[in-house]
Scaffold this motif. Structure first.
Motif, PDB file in Angstrom:
ATOM      1  N   ALA A  84       0.847  -1.190   0.000  1.00 28.99           N
ATOM      2  CA  ALA A  84       0.000   0.000   0.000  1.00 28.99           C
ATOM      3  C   ALA A  84       0.881   1.238   0.000  1.00 28.99           C
ATOM      4  CB  ALA A  84      -0.886   0.018   1.241  1.00 28.99           C
ATOM      5  N   GLN A  85       0.376   2.289  -0.614  1.00 25.85           N
ATOM      6  CA  GLN A  85       1.022   3.592  -0.492  1.00 25.85           C
ATOM      7  C   GLN A  85      -0.008   4.571   0.039  1.00 25.85           C
ATOM      8  OE1 GLN A  85       3.827   4.971  -3.422  1.00 25.85           O
ATOM      9  NE2 GLN A  85       3.106   7.084  -3.187  1.00 25.85           N
ATOM     10  N   VAL A  86       0.388   5.266   1.100  1.00 27.04           N
ATOM     11  CA  VAL A  86      -0.492   6.215   1.776  1.00 27.04           C
ATOM     12  C   VAL A  86       0.211   7.565   1.854  1.00 27.04           C
ATOM     13  CG1 VAL A  86      -1.638   6.770   3.968  1.00 27.04           C
ATOM     14  CG2 VAL A  86      -1.537   4.393   3.174  1.00 27.04           C
ATOM     15  N   TYR A  87      -0.540   8.621   1.567  1.00 26.16           N
ATOM     16  CA  TYR A  87      -0.054   9.981   1.777  1.00 26.16           C
ATOM     17  C   TYR A  87      -0.715  10.498   3.044  1.00 26.16           C
ATOM     18  CZ  TYR A  87       0.348  15.031   1.391  1.00 26.16           C
ATOM     19  OH  TYR A  87       0.590  16.351   1.665  1.00 26.16           O
ATOM     20  N   ASP A  88       0.081  11.065   3.955  1.00 19.82           N
ATOM     21  CA  ASP A  88      -0.445  11.550   5.234  1.00 19.82           C
ATOM     22  C   ASP A  88       0.067  12.961   5.501  1.00 19.82           C
ATOM     23  OD1 ASP A  88      -1.869  11.116   7.725  1.00 19.82           O
ATOM     24  OD2 ASP A  88       0.097  11.014   8.691  1.00 19.82           O
ATOM     25  N   GLN A  89      -0.871  13.863   5.783  1.00 16.92           N
ATOM     26  CA  GLN A  89      -0.540  15.238   6.149  1.00 16.92           C
ATOM     27  C   GLN A  89      -1.373  15.586   7.390  1.00 16.92           C
ATOM     28  OE1 GLN A  89      -1.687  18.669   3.634  1.00 16.92           O
ATOM     29  NE2 GLN A  89       0.518  19.027   3.449  1.00 16.92           N
ATOM     30  N   PRO A  90      -0.845  15.287   8.571  1.00 15.69           N
ATOM     31  CA  PRO A  90      -1.634  15.407   9.801  1.00 15.69           C
ATOM     32  C   PRO A  90      -2.179  16.808  10.083  1.00 15.69           C
ATOM     33  CG  PRO A  90       0.405  14.217  10.224  1.00 15.69           C
ATOM     34  CD  PRO A  90       0.484  14.752   8.825  1.00 15.69           C
ATOM     35  N   TRP A  91      -1.422  17.848   9.779  1.00 18.83           N
ATOM     36  CA  TRP A  91      -1.861  19.194  10.139  1.00 18.83           C
ATOM     37  C   TRP A  91      -3.052  19.677   9.321  1.00 18.83           C
ATOM     38  CZ3 TRP A  91       2.785  18.063   7.891  1.00 18.83           C
ATOM     39  CH2 TRP A  91       3.026  18.572   6.630  1.00 18.83           C
ATOM     40  N   THR A  92      -3.356  19.001   8.199  1.00 22.36           N
ATOM     41  CA  THR A  92      -4.572  19.332   7.448  1.00 22.36           C
ATOM     42  C   THR A  92      -5.598  18.203   7.538  1.00 22.36           C
ATOM     43  OG1 THR A  92      -3.710  18.401   5.392  1.00 22.36           O
ATOM     44  CG2 THR A  92      -3.296  20.755   5.781  1.00 22.36           C
ATOM     45  N   GLN A  93      -5.266  17.190   8.330  1.00 26.85           N
ATOM     46  CA  GLN A  93      -6.113  16.002   8.475  1.00 26.85           C
ATOM     47  C   GLN A  93      -6.401  15.358   7.123  1.00 26.85           C
ATOM     48  OE1 GLN A  93      -9.480  17.310  10.813  1.00 26.85           O
ATOM     49  NE2 GLN A  93      -8.256  17.407  12.665  1.00 26.85           N
ATOM     50  N   THR A  94      -5.351  15.317   6.281  1.00 25.58           N
ATOM     51  CA  THR A  94      -5.450  14.702   4.957  1.00 25.58           C
ATOM     52  C   THR A  94      -4.739  13.359   4.978  1.00 25.58           C
ATOM     53  OG1 THR A  94      -5.444  16.863   3.881  1.00 25.58           O
ATOM     54  CG2 THR A  94      -4.839  14.965   2.514  1.00 25.58           C
ATOM     55  N   ARG A  95      -5.424  12.345   4.511  1.00 24.19           N
ATOM     56  CA  ARG A  95      -4.819  11.016   4.350  1.00 24.19           C
ATOM     57  C   ARG A  95      -5.468  10.383   3.134  1.00 24.19           C
ATOM     58  NH1 ARG A  95      -4.409   7.374   9.552  1.00 24.19           N
ATOM     59  NH2 ARG A  95      -2.707   8.802   9.989  1.00 24.19           N
ATOM     60  N   THR A  96      -4.634   9.913   2.191  1.00 21.75           N
ATOM     61  CA  THR A  96      -5.168   9.294   0.982  1.00 21.75           C
ATOM     62  C   THR A  96      -4.473   7.961   0.733  1.00 21.75           C
ATOM     63  OG1 THR A  96      -3.606  10.501  -0.441  1.00 21.75           O
ATOM     64  CG2 THR A  96      -5.783  11.488  -0.131  1.00 21.75           C
ATOM     65  N   LEU A  97      -5.239   7.027   0.200  1.00 18.05           N
ATOM     66  CA  LEU A  97      -4.710   5.724  -0.197  1.00 18.05           C
ATOM     67  C   LEU A  97      -4.410   5.799  -1.685  1.00 18.05           C
ATOM     68  CD1 LEU A  97      -4.101   2.786   0.591  1.00 18.05           C
ATOM     69  CD2 LEU A  97      -6.480   2.258   0.021  1.00 18.05           C
ATOM     70  N   ASP A  98      -3.111   5.814  -2.028  1.00 17.61           N
ATOM     71  CA  ASP A  98      -2.712   5.932  -3.433  1.00 17.61           C
ATOM     72  C   ASP A  98      -2.861   4.607  -4.168  1.00 17.61           C
ATOM     73  OD1 ASP A  98      -2.090   8.633  -2.992  1.00 17.61           O
ATOM     74  OD2 ASP A  98      -0.048   8.151  -2.400  1.00 17.61           O
ATOM     75  N   TYR A  99      -2.484   3.516  -3.515  1.00 18.19           N
ATOM     76  CA  TYR A  99      -2.744   2.188  -4.080  1.00 18.19           C
ATOM     77  C   TYR A  99      -2.733   1.149  -2.979  1.00 18.19           C
ATOM     78  CZ  TYR A  99       2.376   1.442  -4.133  1.00 18.19           C
ATOM     79  OH  TYR A  99       3.689   1.319  -3.797  1.00 18.19           O
ATOM     80  N   PHE A 100      -3.364   0.013  -3.279  1.00 15.15           N
ATOM     81  CA  PHE A 100      -3.409  -1.116  -2.361  1.00 15.15           C
ATOM     82  C   PHE A 100      -3.536  -2.357  -3.216  1.00 15.15           C
ATOM     83  CE2 PHE A 100      -4.979  -4.140   0.621  1.00 15.15           C
ATOM     84  CZ  PHE A 100      -4.477  -3.742   1.854  1.00 15.15           C
ATOM     85  N   VAL A 101      -2.487  -3.199  -3.239  1.00 13.72           N
ATOM     86  CA  VAL A 101      -2.481  -4.365  -4.119  1.00 13.72           C
ATOM     87  C   VAL A 101      -1.885  -5.577  -3.397  1.00 13.72           C
ATOM     88  CG1 VAL A 101      -2.330  -3.025  -6.270  1.00 13.72           C
ATOM     89  CG2 VAL A 101      -0.233  -3.721  -5.101  1.00 13.72           C
ATOM     90  N   PRO A 102      -2.329  -6.790  -3.777  1.00 15.35           N
ATOM     91  CA  PRO A 102      -1.698  -7.992  -3.206  1.00 15.35           C
ATOM     92  C   PRO A 102      -0.281  -8.141  -3.754  1.00 15.35           C
ATOM     93  CG  PRO A 102      -3.359  -8.589  -4.828  1.00 15.35           C
ATOM     94  CD  PRO A 102      -3.421  -7.107  -4.675  1.00 15.35           C
ATOM     95  N   THR A 103       0.616  -8.762  -2.980  1.00 14.96           N
ATOM     96  CA  THR A 103       1.986  -8.957  -3.457  1.00 14.96           C
ATOM     97  C   THR A 103       2.121 -10.186  -4.338  1.00 14.96           C
ATOM     98  OG1 THR A 103       2.594 -10.185  -1.468  1.00 14.96           O
ATOM     99  CG2 THR A 103       3.025  -7.816  -1.479  1.00 14.96           C
ATOM    100  N   ASN A 104       1.186 -11.112  -4.263  1.00 16.28           N
ATOM    101  CA  ASN A 104       1.315 -12.344  -5.057  1.00 16.28           C
ATOM    102  C   ASN A 104       0.317 -12.399  -6.183  1.00 16.28           C
ATOM    103  OD1 ASN A 104      -0.409 -12.350  -2.869  1.00 16.28           O
ATOM    104  ND2 ASN A 104      -0.163 -14.510  -2.423  1.00 16.28           N
TER     105      ASN A 104
END
Length: 117
Positions: free
Chosen positions: A97-117
């Protein structure tokens, strides 16, 4: 002469400060290993990534733990995580998974989420 020497020293200090700051900025934007994936904040971001994926995919995926990861300092932080999770059939799996997190703006986004196999 003293004024000239003082000016040269001041210029040298400014140049060193700029060079050091620029180097730190460039290094800070590279991906680095997360030193402690057991840190509660890292585990919470992994838990959030699985919950967000499950919300989007409606697949019942359940978080187990973050097993490894990297981070990148930007205007906030990017996280690349390897996550152990259990699917709706009770089978264990490893996901990226790749997540972008910016706590001071309460922003969190999931850029991708994939199985490894």
């Amino acid at each position: 002469m003293r004024t000239h020497d003082s000016l040269l020293v001041t210029i040298a200090v400014v140049i060193c400060t700029i060079a050091t700051t620029s180097t730190a900025y460039i290094k800070g934007n590279g991906w680095e290993q997360i030193p402690n994936v057991n840190d509660p904040m890292v585990q919470e971001i992994g838990r959030w990534a699985v919950a967000e994926h499950a919300r989007q995919a409606s697949d019942g995926l359940q978080f187990k733990r973050v097993v490894s990861g990297m981070f990148q300092v930007v205007s906030g932080k990017n996280f690349k995580l390897r996550i152990d999770a259990v699917n709706g059939d009770g089978k264990d799996g490893v996901y990226r998974a790749q997540v972008y997190d910016q706590p001071w703006t309460q922003t969190r986004t999931l850029d991708y989420f994939v199985p490894t196999n």
